[in-house]
Scaffold this motif. Structure first.
Motif, PDB file in Angstrom:
ATOM      1  N   VAL A 153      34.406  22.583  39.702  1.00 35.24           N
ATOM      2  CA  VAL A 153      35.753  23.070  39.379  1.00 35.24           C
ATOM      3  C   VAL A 153      35.804  23.225  37.862  1.00 35.24           C
ATOM      4  CG1 VAL A 153      38.230  22.620  39.488  1.00 35.24           C
ATOM      5  CG2 VAL A 153      36.736  21.835  41.344  1.00 35.24           C
ATOM      6  N   VAL A 154      36.107  24.429  37.391  1.00 33.83           N
ATOM      7  CA  VAL A 154      36.071  24.686  35.954  1.00 33.83           C
ATOM      8  C   VAL A 154      37.305  25.456  35.510  1.00 33.83           C
ATOM      9  CG1 VAL A 154      34.641  26.751  36.337  1.00 33.83           C
ATOM     10  CG2 VAL A 154      34.747  25.723  34.058  1.00 33.83           C
ATOM     11  N   ALA A 155      37.856  25.030  34.383  1.00 34.70           N
ATOM     12  CA  ALA A 155      38.904  25.783  33.697  1.00 34.70           C
ATOM     13  C   ALA A 155      38.343  26.205  32.347  1.00 34.70           C
ATOM     14  CB  ALA A 155      40.161  24.935  33.513  1.00 34.70           C
ATOM     15  N   THR A 156      38.420  27.489  32.033  1.00 34.43           N
ATOM     16  CA  THR A 156      37.861  27.989  30.779  1.00 34.43           C
ATOM     17  C   THR A 156      38.973  28.256  29.768  1.00 34.43           C
ATOM     18  OG1 THR A 156      37.978  30.366  31.286  1.00 34.43           O
ATOM     19  CG2 THR A 156      36.056  29.139  32.110  1.00 34.43           C
ATOM     20  N   TYR A 157      38.584  28.172  28.509  1.00 36.84           N
ATOM     21  CA  TYR A 157      39.477  28.461  27.376  1.00 36.84           C
ATOM     22  C   TYR A 157      38.704  29.448  26.503  1.00 36.84           C
ATOM     23  CZ  TYR A 157      41.317  24.064  29.203  1.00 36.84           C
ATOM     24  OH  TYR A 157      41.783  23.083  30.032  1.00 36.84           O
ATOM     25  N   GLN A 158      38.880  30.746  26.767  1.00 40.08           N
ATOM     26  CA  GLN A 158      37.980  31.758  26.231  1.00 40.08           C
ATOM     27  C   GLN A 158      38.589  32.501  25.039  1.00 40.08           C
ATOM     28  OE1 GLN A 158      36.576  32.658  30.751  1.00 40.08           O
ATOM     29  NE2 GLN A 158      35.892  34.175  29.263  1.00 40.08           N
ATOM     30  N   VAL A 241      41.931  31.901  19.980  1.00 42.89           N
ATOM     31  CA  VAL A 241      40.795  31.454  19.174  1.00 42.89           C
ATOM     32  C   VAL A 241      39.918  32.672  18.944  1.00 42.89           C
ATOM     33  CG1 VAL A 241      38.713  30.027  19.220  1.00 42.89           C
ATOM     34  CG2 VAL A 241      40.865  29.105  20.089  1.00 42.89           C
ATOM     35  N   PHE A 242      39.391  32.832  17.744  1.00 41.74           N
ATOM     36  CA  PHE A 242      38.606  34.033  17.448  1.00 41.74           C
ATOM     37  C   PHE A 242      37.221  33.991  18.082  1.00 41.74           C
ATOM     38  CE2 PHE A 242      41.715  34.556  13.989  1.00 41.74           C
ATOM     39  CZ  PHE A 242      42.073  35.881  14.223  1.00 41.74           C
ATOM     40  N   ILE A 243      36.486  32.892  17.910  1.00 39.22           N
ATOM     41  CA  ILE A 243      35.115  32.797  18.411  1.00 39.22           C
ATOM     42  C   ILE A 243      34.908  31.425  19.032  1.00 39.22           C
ATOM     43  CG2 ILE A 243      32.664  32.745  17.778  1.00 39.22           C
ATOM     44  CD1 ILE A 243      33.299  34.716  15.539  1.00 39.22           C
ATOM     45  N   GLY A 244      34.243  31.384  20.184  1.00 36.15           N
ATOM     46  CA  GLY A 244      33.897  30.135  20.839  1.00 36.15           C
ATOM     47  C   GLY A 244      34.664  29.928  22.126  1.00 36.15           C
ATOM     48  N   HIS A 245      33.925  29.752  23.213  1.00 33.09           N
ATOM     49  CA  HIS A 245      34.526  29.462  24.512  1.00 33.09           C
ATOM     50  C   HIS A 245      34.416  27.971  24.797  1.00 33.09           C
ATOM     51  CE1 HIS A 245      34.942  33.630  25.081  1.00 33.09           C
ATOM     52  NE2 HIS A 245      34.135  33.846  26.092  1.00 33.09           N
ATOM     53  N   ALA A 246      35.445  27.417  25.423  1.00 32.56           N
ATOM     54  CA  ALA A 246      35.436  26.021  25.854  1.00 32.56           C
ATOM     55  C   ALA A 246      35.675  25.965  27.354  1.00 32.56           C
ATOM     56  CB  ALA A 246      36.509  25.227  25.106  1.00 32.56           C
ATOM     57  N   GLU A 247      35.147  24.919  27.979  1.00 35.80           N
ATOM     58  CA  GLU A 247      35.300  24.755  29.419  1.00 35.80           C
ATOM     59  C   GLU A 247      35.493  23.284  29.767  1.00 35.80           C
ATOM     60  OE1 GLU A 247      32.345  28.516  30.531  1.00 35.80           O
ATOM     61  OE2 GLU A 247      31.669  26.469  30.928  1.00 35.80           O
ATOM     62  N   ALA A 248      36.446  23.023  30.632  1.00 32.66           N
ATOM     63  CA  ALA A 248      36.618  21.698  31.221  1.00 32.66           C
ATOM     64  C   ALA A 248      36.014  21.758  32.619  1.00 32.66           C
ATOM     65  CB  ALA A 248      38.090  21.317  31.274  1.00 32.66           C
TER      66      ALA A 248
END
Length: 345
Positions: A153-158, A241-248
């Motif tokens: 299960v993943v939530a992305t912050y792209q 956010v300009f650059i960088g993806h985060a994921e929980a």
């Protein structure tokens, strides 16, 4: 031995990053050609600190004699020109979504499934996965080897750079507009809602089942790259956010796995940097991963709601590991595995 490399979409965010990555990793490119659409002919792009390349017309370029094509021009353009380059004898590493799920095109993350590269002989094309998929499967691979993964299960912050230069410009202009009291809709073209000081739970088009295509990509690409039995449910969100993806990411395993075992496996895996201290600043954010090659893993902890579960946070530069770096690493694997030796000779 050196190789002739063509970069398609050389004036875009990813294309420029591909050129920079070739230089930084000292890829043995004896000749590099920058290609783009007719409107970009004659523009100059940097190749390292000293070299400038003049952009040539993709539509008229003769790919004969080209060893590797790094392609990131958009799916429709790639659909037309990647097969043409492959027919001329080049190996195409395609960063668009067009070829990813075609069964005779390998979908490759070198730290995860380098053996799949050999399948390029069928079409002459290797697909680069979606940026959000790449960083997740790099983190999942050592865990899957340790205790087979059942469900993710993943939530992305792209970041907005995933939508290209236009997305970055829109965030900049809307943010500026907020401070000078201008209406944000004046600059709303790329995203469906205001992106400045907001988050948008919508990336790519909606599908009939209510998921977006970005969410679908993460599920089907993970299964193609890592294991067809893994179940994935994703919620993909665009953030200012300009650059960088985060994921929980929350993972359910078939076998027992301890936090200590997972941590050790992640630390030993290629392409991963574990930065996880249970204290202020003891984790990595997108702002800190911009310009870096690694997939950073933080906040590793047990999930007490399932029998065998772990949760973690991961971030990566989506223009580098999520696109350009992964493509260049595939090219390096082609050389290392000897697939280009006879052709280049």
């Amino acid at each position: 031995m050196s190789y002739k490399v063509a970069v398609v979409g050389a004036t875009g965010n990813v294309g420029r990053e591909m050129l920079q990555t070739l230089v930084e990793r000292e890829f043995p490119a004896g000749d590099v050609v920058a290609l783009a659409s007719a409107k970009s002919i004659g523009k100059e792009v940097s190749f390292g600190d000293d070299d400038i390349l003049k952009v040539q017309d993709l539509a008229t370029f003769d790919f004969r004699g080209t060893d590797i094509v790094l392609s990131s021009p958009g799916a429709k353009v790639s659909a037309a020109f990647s097969p043409k380059a492959a027919a001329a004898g080049a190996v195409v590493i395609d960063n668009t979504s067009h070829f990813r799920m075609e069964p005779d095109v390998p979908l490759v993350v070198p730290e995860v499934n380098p053996q799949a590269i050999a399948g390029f002989h069928k079409r002459g094309i290797i697909a680069n996965p979606n940026c959000s998929t790449i960083q997740m499967v790099v983190a999942l691979k050592p865990l899957h080897d340790l205790a087979k993964i059942r469900r993710v299960v993943v939530a992305t912050y792209q970041s907005v750079s995933g939508a290209g230069k236009d997305g970055m410009d829109e965030l900049f202009e809307q943010t500026r507009g907020v401070y000078v009291n201008e209406p944000t809709y004046k600059y709303q073209q790329k995203f469906t809602k205001q992106i400045a000081f907001n988050v948008i739970p919508h990336i790519d088009v909606f599908m009939d089942d209510g998921f977006t295509k970005e969410e679908w990509k993460m599920a089907v690409e993970t299964r193609k790259i890592l294991d067809p039995d893994i179940q994935v449910i994703a919620t993909c969100v665009r953030v200012p956010v300009f650059i960088g993806h985060a994921e929980a990411v929350t993972v359910e395993f078939e076998q027992p796995i301890s936090e200590a075992e997972a941590r050790a496996a992640l630390k030993a895996a290629p392409g991963i940097s574990v930065v996880d201290h249970r204290a202020n600043e003891g984790y990595v954010t997108p702002a800190e991963c911009a310009g870096e090659d690694a997939v950073y893993v933080s906040r590793l902890r047990k999930d007490p709601t399932v029998e065998h579960g772990l949760s973690f946070w991961c971030v990566a530069d989506n223009l580098r590991k999520g696109a350009a770096l992964n493509a260049v690493q595939i090219a390096e694997e082609l050389v290392r595995q000897g697939h280009l030796r006879s052709k280049a000779a």
